[in-house]
Every structure is written in C-alpha cells, then in structure tokens.
Design a protein around this motif. Structure first.
Motif, PDB file in Angstrom:
ATOM      1  N   ARG A  45      40.685  55.755  24.398  1.00 24.38           N
ATOM      2  CA  ARG A  45      40.332  55.659  23.122  1.00 24.38           C
ATOM      3  C   ARG A  45      41.148  56.633  22.343  1.00 24.38           C
ATOM      4  O   ARG A  45      41.220  57.977  22.358  1.00 24.38           O
ATOM      5  N   GLY A  46      42.371  56.068  21.758  1.00 24.94           N
ATOM      6  CA  GLY A  46      43.320  56.942  21.358  1.00 24.94           C
ATOM      7  C   GLY A  46      44.239  57.554  22.410  1.00 24.94           C
ATOM      8  O   GLY A  46      44.823  56.774  23.214  1.00 24.94           O
ATOM      9  N   ASP A  47      44.365  58.933  22.157  1.00 28.37           N
ATOM     10  CA  ASP A  47      44.939  59.631  23.342  1.00 28.37           C
ATOM     11  C   ASP A  47      44.123  60.176  24.583  1.00 28.37           C
ATOM     12  O   ASP A  47      44.386  61.100  25.287  1.00 28.37           O
ATOM     13  N   ILE A  48      42.758  59.853  24.436  1.00 28.87           N
ATOM     14  CA  ILE A  48      41.541  60.371  25.035  1.00 28.87           C
ATOM     15  C   ILE A  48      41.076  59.351  26.141  1.00 28.87           C
ATOM     16  O   ILE A  48      41.109  58.114  25.665  1.00 28.87           O
ATOM     17  N   TYR A  49      41.073  59.606  27.382  1.00 26.08           N
ATOM     18  CA  TYR A  49      40.809  59.026  28.657  1.00 26.08           C
ATOM     19  C   TYR A  49      39.367  59.101  28.601  1.00 26.08           C
ATOM     20  O   TYR A  49      38.864  60.240  28.987  1.00 26.08           O
ATOM     21  N   MET A  50      38.605  58.326  28.815  1.00 24.54           N
ATOM     22  CA  MET A  50      36.879  58.345  28.968  1.00 24.54           C
ATOM     23  C   MET A  50      36.593  57.694  30.066  1.00 24.54           C
ATOM     24  O   MET A  50      37.059  56.728  30.560  1.00 24.54           O
ATOM     25  N   ARG A  51      35.772  58.421  30.830  1.00 22.15           N
ATOM     26  CA  ARG A  51      35.302  58.024  32.167  1.00 22.15           C
ATOM     27  C   ARG A  51      34.368  56.936  32.353  1.00 22.15           C
ATOM     28  O   ARG A  51      33.503  56.757  31.384  1.00 22.15           O
ATOM     29  N   THR A  52      34.626  55.952  33.078  1.00 23.02           N
ATOM     30  CA  THR A  52      33.435  54.856  33.225  1.00 23.02           C
ATOM     31  C   THR A  52      32.636  55.148  34.135  1.00 23.02           C
ATOM     32  O   THR A  52      32.479  56.077  34.829  1.00 23.02           O
ATOM     33  N   GLY A  53      31.617  54.246  34.507  1.00 22.88           N
ATOM     34  CA  GLY A  53      30.768  54.275  35.543  1.00 22.88           C
ATOM     35  C   GLY A  53      31.034  53.830  36.899  1.00 22.88           C
ATOM     36  O   GLY A  53      30.290  53.814  37.903  1.00 22.88           O
ATOM     37  N   LYS A  54      32.287  53.633  37.010  1.00 24.02           N
ATOM     38  CA  LYS A  54      32.759  53.333  38.386  1.00 24.02           C
ATOM     39  C   LYS A  54      32.757  54.182  39.408  1.00 24.02           C
ATOM     40  O   LYS A  54      33.173  55.207  39.094  1.00 24.02           O
ATOM     41  N   LEU A  55      32.181  53.872  40.465  1.00 23.31           N
ATOM     42  CA  LEU A  55      32.192  55.042  41.529  1.00 23.31           C
ATOM     43  C   LEU A  55      33.269  54.927  42.648  1.00 23.31           C
ATOM     44  O   LEU A  55      33.773  53.706  42.736  1.00 23.31           O
ATOM     45  N   PRO A  56      34.020  56.010  42.647  1.00 25.27           N
ATOM     46  CA  PRO A  56      34.987  56.017  43.933  1.00 25.27           C
ATOM     47  C   PRO A  56      34.604  55.504  45.122  1.00 25.27           C
ATOM     48  O   PRO A  56      33.612  55.714  45.646  1.00 25.27           O
ATOM     49  N   PRO A  57      35.474  54.617  45.882  1.00 19.28           N
ATOM     50  CA  PRO A  57      35.320  54.460  47.138  1.00 19.28           C
ATOM     51  C   PRO A  57      35.370  55.400  48.167  1.00 19.28           C
ATOM     52  O   PRO A  57      35.731  56.800  47.689  1.00 19.28           O
ATOM     53  N   ASP A  58      34.908  55.270  49.388  1.00 20.78           N
ATOM     54  CA  ASP A  58      35.048  56.698  50.458  1.00 20.78           C
ATOM     55  C   ASP A  58      36.417  56.936  50.582  1.00 20.78           C
ATOM     56  O   ASP A  58      37.383  56.064  50.264  1.00 20.78           O
ATOM     57  N   ARG A  59      36.859  58.101  50.762  1.00 16.36           N
ATOM     58  CA  ARG A  59      38.117  58.547  51.049  1.00 16.36           C
ATOM     59  C   ARG A  59      38.697  57.589  52.077  1.00 16.36           C
ATOM     60  O   ARG A  59      38.439  57.340  52.978  1.00 16.36           O
ATOM     61  N   GLY A  60      40.244  57.274  51.505  1.00 13.32           N
ATOM     62  CA  GLY A  60      40.869  56.309  52.084  1.00 13.32           C
ATOM     63  C   GLY A  60      42.275  56.876  52.999  1.00 13.32           C
ATOM     64  O   GLY A  60      42.185  58.095  53.158  1.00 13.32           O
ATOM     65  N   ASP A  61      43.170  56.163  52.847  1.00 12.15           N
ATOM     66  CA  ASP A  61      44.353  56.636  53.584  1.00 12.15           C
ATOM     67  C   ASP A  61      45.046  57.907  53.032  1.00 12.15           C
ATOM     68  O   ASP A  61      45.355  57.781  51.959  1.00 12.15           O
ATOM     69  N   PRO A  62      45.232  58.586  53.998  1.00 12.81           N
ATOM     70  CA  PRO A  62      45.676  59.955  53.444  1.00 12.81           C
ATOM     71  C   PRO A  62      47.357  59.861  53.195  1.00 12.81           C
ATOM     72  O   PRO A  62      47.634  60.713  52.313  1.00 12.81           O
ATOM     73  N   ILE A  63      47.990  58.662  53.653  1.00  5.76           N
ATOM     74  CA  ILE A  63      49.185  58.586  53.042  1.00  5.76           C
ATOM     75  C   ILE A  63      49.564  58.648  51.599  1.00  5.76           C
ATOM     76  O   ILE A  63      50.335  59.111  51.042  1.00  5.76           O
ATOM     77  N   VAL A  64      48.634  57.460  50.962  1.00  2.40           N
ATOM     78  CA  VAL A  64      48.880  57.382  49.610  1.00  2.40           C
ATOM     79  C   VAL A  64      48.544  58.450  49.033  1.00  2.40           C
ATOM     80  O   VAL A  64      49.058  59.048  47.860  1.00  2.40           O
TER      81      VAL A  64
END
Length: 264
Positions: A45-64
C-alpha cells in the motif's frame, strides 16, 4: 518452487521481515521485499508493505538462505562480504531442472559445446549424460571452477574430444577464462555455445559457434539469480525478447519458469 520458497523463508532476512505487521523497508532491500510480495507474504500500500496471513513453510534449503543472508543482503546494503566459493557453487544446484530440460528437450545429440559462463546456472555434466556433448566450461570465477573440476574428476572422462558423435560424450574441459579468442584458438569452432542468465555478446559468439542457446530464468529463481550475479560483479542479464530483437534469434520455448532463445 516450493523448495526455493522454503529456502527464502529460512533466511534471517525473511524471518525478521515477516515478524512485522507493516513495514516501510530500506529502499535498498526492496528487491527482496518484492520477492516476499510475489510469494504472498506481503501486500503493498503505497510504500508500506503489509503482512498477509500466509504462514511460512518449515525451514528449507540452507543454500538459498545463506545466499540471501551472506551475499545478497550485504550487496544490497553496500556492505563488504566474503565470496564463499563453495556456496556460490552450491547455488548452481538450484538450476538442475533447467539444465536437464535444455539437455533433454532442446539440444540434438552430439557435438562440441561451449558453456560460456558457469555461474549462475552451472551447466555441466548433464549435457554429456543426456545430450552426448563434449564440453568446454568457461568462466572467470576460477575458484568456483576449481570446485566443479573436483566434482568432475570423479566422472570417467577422456583427455581429448571424441571423433565420433555416436559414442557417449566423455571429454570435459574447464577453462578459467571467457576470452573468446583463446577458446577459439584451443578448440576451434564449437557446434553449440550455451549462455544462461548472464550478459553476453551474441555476435562475438557467432564467430566461434554454429549455434548459441540463451536461457533466461524467470520467476523468483531468476530474480535471485540476478541479485546473486550482480553481487559478484556480473551485469543484469537481458531477457530473451531483448536479445532476439537485437540479434535476430528465435524464441523456442517460453513459459512461466524459463525462456530459451536459439541464435544461428
């Protein structure tokens, strides 16, 4: 894509970012916030990033995660960082599906192939195994090529190119240079040159190769590849459309993950 997303969300940068309900990020880090936006963790919204309700997955590949935290973030912030050779080499594993696709679907069997630039995509032994290609892999990142040479040393190879294309490819050479005149003087005319997601002079490559295959990686993986490449001193890779307009190539595949252009 799921593994890439899990790797991104395993980074310290992403974990800290998604703790905020709303944030006006440092503009230098905006390329990474745009990735989180694309993945659905923020709306803008404009220059503000607003968090959605999407949940992050379990921790993944440490390379990335490590590429983001130890290379991309310091680069974007203008901070010094150590070029971890093993990490840069490991990053190329993320492009295995692209490499297999090109080797199995695009290239005809046999011929001497120049991989013009090992980073970021890591084209290598898949070209031999699946397309019967003798290979010359070139790059100016000698430390990364040294790691690849160690890996290739475990494979059965010959010391000279095969004379018959009916035999399986067994010649792989690694050249710590992208000097086209030197490569031409050592190997003569190539049947194919492969350039993946990096700037290259197609006209010059036409002088030493009968065919040039250019691969542009799209989506989040392509964005990460561009950021990593720029962090280590490479330039912004052109799109297929930009190159085909300039050099007259034919786009042979184009979907949401990759674009492939053939120059003859």
């Amino acid at each position: 894509m799921d593994s890439i997303e899990a790797g991104i969300l395993a980074s310290n940068f992403a974990r800290l970012a998604i703790m905020n309900a709303a944030i006006r990020p440092d503009e230098r880090l905006e390329p990474l916030y745009k990735i989180l936006l694309e993945l659905g963790y923020f709306i803008k919204r404009g220059d503000i990033y607003m968090r959605t309700g999407k949940l992050p997955p379990d921790r993944g590949d440490p390379i990335v995660a490590n590429v983001i935290d130890n290379i991309i973030v310091p680069y974007l912030l203008g901070n010094s960082f150590e070029l971890n050779t093993t990490l840069l080499h490991s990053f190329t594993y993320l492009f295995q599906e692209v490499r297999i696709r090109v080797a199995s679907e695009i290239l005809p069997w046999g011929g001497l192939t120049l991989v013009y630039g090992f980073l970021p995509c890591g084209f290598s032994s898949e070209l031999s195994a699946q397309a019967g290609r003798d290979l010359v892999i070139s790059d100016d990142f000698q430390d990364v090529l040294d790691v690849e040479s160690e890996r290739l040393s475990l494979l059965p190879i010959f010391s000279a190119p095969l004379t018959s294309y009916l035999a399986p490819a067994a010649f792989i050479a690694v050249e710590p240079t992208t000097d086209l005149s030197l490569l031409q003087s050592k190997y003569g005319k190539f049947d194919t040159a492969i350039v993946c997601h990096r700037l290259s002079n197609i006209e010059s490559l036409r002088n030493i190769s009968r065919e040039i295959i250019y691969i542009y990686v799209k989506g989040v993986l392509g964005e990460l590849a561009t950021l990593m490449s720029k962090a280590v001193g490479l330039e912004q890779p052109p799109t297929c459309e930009e190159l085909s307009t300039k050099y007259g190539g034919q786009i042979v595949e184009n979907d949401e993950s990759v674009c492939i252009t053939d120059f003859r």
